[in-house]
Design a protein around this motif. Structure first.
Motif, PDB file in Angstrom:
ATOM      1  N   ASN A   3       0.798  -1.517   0.000  1.00 18.38           N
ATOM      2  CA  ASN A   3       0.032   0.132   0.320  1.00 18.38           C
ATOM      3  C   ASN A   3       0.880   1.115  -0.479  1.00 18.38           C
ATOM      4  O   ASN A   3       1.660   0.854   0.140  1.00 18.38           O
ATOM      5  CB  ASN A   3      -1.095  -0.355   1.063  1.00 18.38           C
ATOM      6  N   ALA A   9      -0.848  -4.418   2.070  1.00 20.55           N
ATOM      7  CA  ALA A   9      -2.486  -4.835   2.646  1.00 20.55           C
ATOM      8  C   ALA A   9      -2.727  -6.601   2.341  1.00 20.55           C
ATOM      9  O   ALA A   9      -1.549  -6.601   1.313  1.00 20.55           O
ATOM     10  CB  ALA A   9      -2.750  -4.038   1.891  1.00 20.55           C
ATOM     11  N   ASP A  90      -7.469  -3.882  -3.732  1.00 12.72           N
ATOM     12  CA  ASP A  90      -7.619  -3.278  -2.521  1.00 12.72           C
ATOM     13  C   ASP A  90      -8.970  -2.198  -2.694  1.00 12.72           C
ATOM     14  O   ASP A  90      -9.010  -1.283  -1.307  1.00 12.72           O
ATOM     15  CB  ASP A  90      -6.623  -3.320  -2.055  1.00 12.72           C
ATOM     16  N   GLU A 114      -7.592  -1.439   4.052  1.00 10.81           N
ATOM     17  CA  GLU A 114      -6.727  -2.059   4.609  1.00 10.81           C
ATOM     18  C   GLU A 114      -7.147  -2.921   5.550  1.00 10.81           C
ATOM     19  O   GLU A 114      -7.539  -2.125   6.606  1.00 10.81           O
ATOM     20  CB  GLU A 114      -5.660  -0.930   4.831  1.00 10.81           C
TER      21      GLU A 114
END
Length: 146
Positions: A3, A9, A90, A114
């Protein structure tokens, strides 16, 4: 995948996201550093992701509940929106159908996700102001358990 803080992450699945979450903290971030709390340090909120792809979110100042009867809500005291959602790596995209902020309607609000232990950190897309400052919001959520 790394990340933007250099930490690896862990991706979330739809099954992990589905459910009700309560707000732990909402922090404004300026140029990568904490810069206050948009609705106060004790802001309240909930976000719900359903199995059928719907979502809704609500945020408010903790002191809003003691506002005089008939007091009107403003964007700095409470906000809400809902619609559908989908995952893209993500990120979760909230496709806004209804909102207390008119210019959000019909537009996606994309959040980077996250995992932080059992909590979920949602980060808004960084935005650069005319003065060159970069702002984003970090909202930490905890799953509601029965």
């Amino acid at each position: 995948m790394k990340n933007n803080t250099g930490v690896y992450a862990t991706m979330m699945t739809v099954d992990e996201l589905i459910g009700s979450w309560t707000l732990v903290t909402w922090t404004s971030v300026k140029n990568g550093k904490p810069d206050g709390y948009p609705m106060g340090e004790n802001a309240k909120g909930q976000i719900i992701y359903s199995a059928d792809g719907r979502m809704s979110g609500f945020l408010m100042r903790a002191d809003f509940e003691s506002a005089p009867h008939g007091a009107s809500a403003t964007a700095d005291t409470s906000l809400a929106y809902g619609g559908t959602y989908h995952l893209e790596g993500d990120r979760v995209s909230h496709d806004v159908i209804v909102s207390t902020i008119a210019h959000w309607i019909g537009h996606p609000l994309v959040r980077t996700m996250e995992k932080q232990g059992k909590d979920l950190l949602l980060k808004t897309k960084p935005e650069t102001t005319k003065s060159g400052n970069i702002y984003e919001h970090h909202l930490l959520w905890r799953r509601v358990t029965s």
